[in-house]
Write a protein that holds these residues in place. Structure first.
Motif, PDB file in Angstrom:
ATOM      1  N   ALA A 175      17.447   1.152  -1.875  1.00  8.89           N
ATOM      2  CA  ALA A 175      16.613   1.108  -1.033  1.00  8.89           C
ATOM      3  C   ALA A 175      15.886   0.386  -0.626  1.00  8.89           C
ATOM      4  CB  ALA A 175      15.795   2.668  -1.338  1.00  8.89           C
ATOM      5  N   VAL A 176      16.286  -0.764   0.798  1.00  5.75           N
ATOM      6  CA  VAL A 176      16.087  -2.033   0.698  1.00  5.75           C
ATOM      7  C   VAL A 176      13.889  -2.003   0.857  1.00  5.75           C
ATOM      8  CG1 VAL A 176      15.548  -4.150   2.660  1.00  5.75           C
ATOM      9  CG2 VAL A 176      17.741  -2.789   2.425  1.00  5.75           C
ATOM     10  N   ASN A 177      13.267  -0.934   1.647  1.00  5.84           N
ATOM     11  CA  ASN A 177      12.530  -1.079   2.161  1.00  5.84           C
ATOM     12  C   ASN A 177      11.489  -0.507   0.137  1.00  5.84           C
ATOM     13  OD1 ASN A 177      12.752   1.910   2.217  1.00  5.84           O
ATOM     14  ND2 ASN A 177      12.145   1.792   3.878  1.00  5.84           N
ATOM     15  N   GLN A 178      12.147   0.411   0.307  1.00  8.12           N
ATOM     16  CA  GLN A 178      10.857   0.837  -1.475  1.00  8.12           C
ATOM     17  C   GLN A 178      11.347  -0.362  -2.887  1.00  8.12           C
ATOM     18  OE1 GLN A 178      12.365   5.099  -1.796  1.00  8.12           O
ATOM     19  NE2 GLN A 178      12.800   5.552   0.203  1.00  8.12           N
ATOM     20  N   ASN A 179      12.989  -0.537  -2.559  1.00 10.17           N
ATOM     21  CA  ASN A 179      13.041  -2.098  -3.596  1.00 10.17           C
ATOM     22  C   ASN A 179      11.512  -3.342  -3.429  1.00 10.17           C
ATOM     23  OD1 ASN A 179      14.245  -0.775  -5.137  1.00 10.17           O
ATOM     24  ND2 ASN A 179      16.454  -1.454  -4.175  1.00 10.17           N
ATOM     25  N   ALA A 180      11.345  -3.544  -2.422  1.00 12.28           N
ATOM     26  CA  ALA A 180      10.666  -4.426  -1.863  1.00 12.28           C
ATOM     27  C   ALA A 180       9.174  -3.606  -2.592  1.00 12.28           C
ATOM     28  CB  ALA A 180      10.432  -4.815  -0.793  1.00 12.28           C
ATOM     29  N   TRP A 181       8.378  -2.155  -1.766  1.00  8.71           N
ATOM     30  CA  TRP A 181       7.333  -1.650  -3.002  1.00  8.71           C
ATOM     31  C   TRP A 181       7.324  -1.565  -3.960  1.00  8.71           C
ATOM     32  CZ3 TRP A 181       8.596   2.666   1.082  1.00  8.71           C
ATOM     33  CH2 TRP A 181       8.341   2.189   1.982  1.00  8.71           C
ATOM     34  N   ILE A 182       8.473  -1.500  -5.046  1.00  9.32           N
ATOM     35  CA  ILE A 182       8.077  -1.570  -6.429  1.00  9.32           C
ATOM     36  C   ILE A 182       8.019  -3.023  -7.132  1.00  9.32           C
ATOM     37  CG2 ILE A 182       9.215  -0.948  -8.603  1.00  9.32           C
ATOM     38  CD1 ILE A 182      11.151   1.002  -6.679  1.00  9.32           C
ATOM     39  N   LYS A 183       8.578  -3.525  -5.901  1.00  9.50           N
ATOM     40  CA  LYS A 183       8.723  -4.946  -7.119  1.00  9.50           C
ATOM     41  C   LYS A 183       7.172  -5.318  -6.344  1.00  9.50           C
ATOM     42  CE  LYS A 183      10.598 -10.057  -5.919  1.00  9.50           C
ATOM     43  NZ  LYS A 183      11.601 -10.864  -4.744  1.00  9.50           N
ATOM     44  N   ASP A 184       6.549  -5.410  -5.892  1.00 12.82           N
ATOM     45  CA  ASP A 184       4.736  -5.925  -5.105  1.00 12.82           C
ATOM     46  C   ASP A 184       4.494  -4.894  -6.300  1.00 12.82           C
ATOM     47  OD1 ASP A 184       5.697  -7.282  -3.388  1.00 12.82           O
ATOM     48  OD2 ASP A 184       4.968  -5.851  -1.799  1.00 12.82           O
ATOM     49  N   MET A 185       4.341  -3.831  -6.458  1.00 19.41           N
ATOM     50  CA  MET A 185       3.863  -2.966  -7.551  1.00 19.41           C
ATOM     51  C   MET A 185       3.750  -3.517  -8.676  1.00 19.41           C
ATOM     52  SD  MET A 185       4.320   1.226  -7.518  1.00 19.41           S
ATOM     53  CE  MET A 185       4.732   1.465  -5.077  1.00 19.41           C
ATOM     54  N   LYS A 186       5.275  -4.110  -9.398  1.00 23.11           N
ATOM     55  CA  LYS A 186       5.398  -4.440 -10.546  1.00 23.11           C
ATOM     56  C   LYS A 186       4.056  -6.270 -10.568  1.00 23.11           C
ATOM     57  CE  LYS A 186       9.428  -2.576 -11.610  1.00 23.11           C
ATOM     58  NZ  LYS A 186      11.163  -2.483 -12.401  1.00 23.11           N
ATOM     59  N   ALA A 187       4.396  -6.655  -9.990  1.00 17.91           N
ATOM     60  CA  ALA A 187       3.520  -8.017  -9.649  1.00 17.91           C
ATOM     61  C   ALA A 187       2.456  -7.812  -9.888  1.00 17.91           C
ATOM     62  CB  ALA A 187       4.290  -8.751  -8.665  1.00 17.91           C
TER      63      ALA A 187
END
Length: 342
Positions: A175-187
């Motif tokens: 999932a493109v959008n959800q992977n982007a959100w998760i990446k931001d959370m981890k950062a």
């Protein structure tokens, strides 16, 4: 649905034949065909056709069609994968729609088919979840990607008191959008001192199915006995997880936040055990339809700074890489829950 939407295939073909060939620096260049002389048929291709989020986008598009003409053709796979969307892209090409509006199940899965649509002179834009930028002209985003990830993480921190273990229950691995959100959370977890006492223990996937999300939520609670919260950035997953943990008695000890139709989790929001990050989904469908028609008729180009008029919603500006943002999301709380019809 009014009879006008059940137009004969011959009319659909005629409308679809006159689509725009305008190029833009925000997305892909469309090939060959002339600009449409009037409203076209717009094919909507969601991840899953039965998802209430996606049907609300469809309803918003239908409302826009009542205002400015044209028609909505809604078609969808039964599995939320890019590969499953390919036959439906091909179906829309065969029907010679004037535009395709797709919510991408993954970034590249249907990209080749979408490029084929562009070569046939069909306007392609994405909504809600993006596809490869060279496979579409515009991306109609509900809110800025970084904003949504930040709001979900801030909401989780508030519910957990800023400390403890939490998990993410996403939809699919692609999932493109959800992977982007998760990446931001981890950062942010790695760099923001305000979040130093929070620990993301795992990311699980509910596969865009209510029963799978319910079971995954239960499994997370069992696997991590100290778990204090779960972020569920999926409209199907958050209500399913809330109901499942309510049944097991774990909701409350384990807090939930994420994205979901506010109406589906109203009682859990009111109890203070769940927060929700949300926006007007009907407006997202409305804006995407106006954008598709404007692009197909060459009223705009997919260039940064271009203005899109969306009727009563106002005017929107094309940003970098063809992104058009509906507006800021809102944290749904007991105080404002009644402001959200969906």
């Amino acid at each position: 649905m009014k009879c006008r939407r059940s137009i004969a295939l011959a009319v659909t073909l005629a409308l679809g034949a006159a689509v725009s060939g305008c190029a833009g620096d925000g997305g892909a260049t469309r090939a060959g065909a002339a600009c449409a002389s009037g409203p076209v048929t717009v094919g909507y291709l969601p991840k899953l056709g039965t998802d209430p989020y996606m049907t609300t986008i469809r309803d918003g598009a239908n409302a826009a069609a009542e205002e400015i003409g044209g028609d909505v053709l809604y078609t969808a796979p039964s599995e939320a994968t890019g590969a499953a969307q390919i036959p439906f892209v091909n179906q829309l090409i065969a029907k010679k729609v004037g535009a395709i509006v797709i919510s991408g199940s993954d970034l590249n899965g249907a990209a080749a088919a979408l490029k084929k649509a562009q070569q046939a002179g069909i306007t392609v834009i994405s909504v809600d979840s993006d596809v490869a930028p060279d496979a579409r002209s515009l991306f109609i985003n509900q809110a800025r990607t970084a904003e949504l990830g930040a709001k979900m993480l801030d909401s989780m921190a508030e519910l957990m008191g800023g400390q403890g273990e939490f998990a993410v229950l996403s939809s699919t691995e692609t999932a493109v959008n959800q992977n982007a959100w998760i990446k931001d959370m981890k950062a942010r977890l790695a760099t923001d001192p305000k979040l130093k006492e929070m620990k993301l223990v795992t990311v699980a996937y509910g596969q865009e199915k209510a029963d799978v999300n319910a079971q995954k939520a239960k499994s997370l609670v069992q696997a991590y006995p100290d778990l204090k919260g779960i972020v569920v950035p999926a409209g199907i997953g958050l209500p399913a997880a809330a109901e499942a943990l309510s049944q097991t008695g774990d909701l409350g000890r384990v807090k939930l936040t994420g994205l979901a139709p506010a109406s589906l989790i109203k009682k859990y929001v009111r109890s203070g055990d769940v927060q929700d990050i949300w926006w007007n989904v009907h407006d997202l469908g409305h804006l995407s339809y106006y954008a598709a028609q404007a692009l197909a008729q060459c009223k705009i180009e997919a260039k940064r700074g271009q203005k899109i008029s969306a009727g009563s919603l106002g005017t929107f500006t094309v940003g970098d890489q063809g992104e058009v943002v509906l507006g800021p999301a809102t944290v749904v709380t007991p105080e404002n829950i009644d402001d959200f019809a969906f």
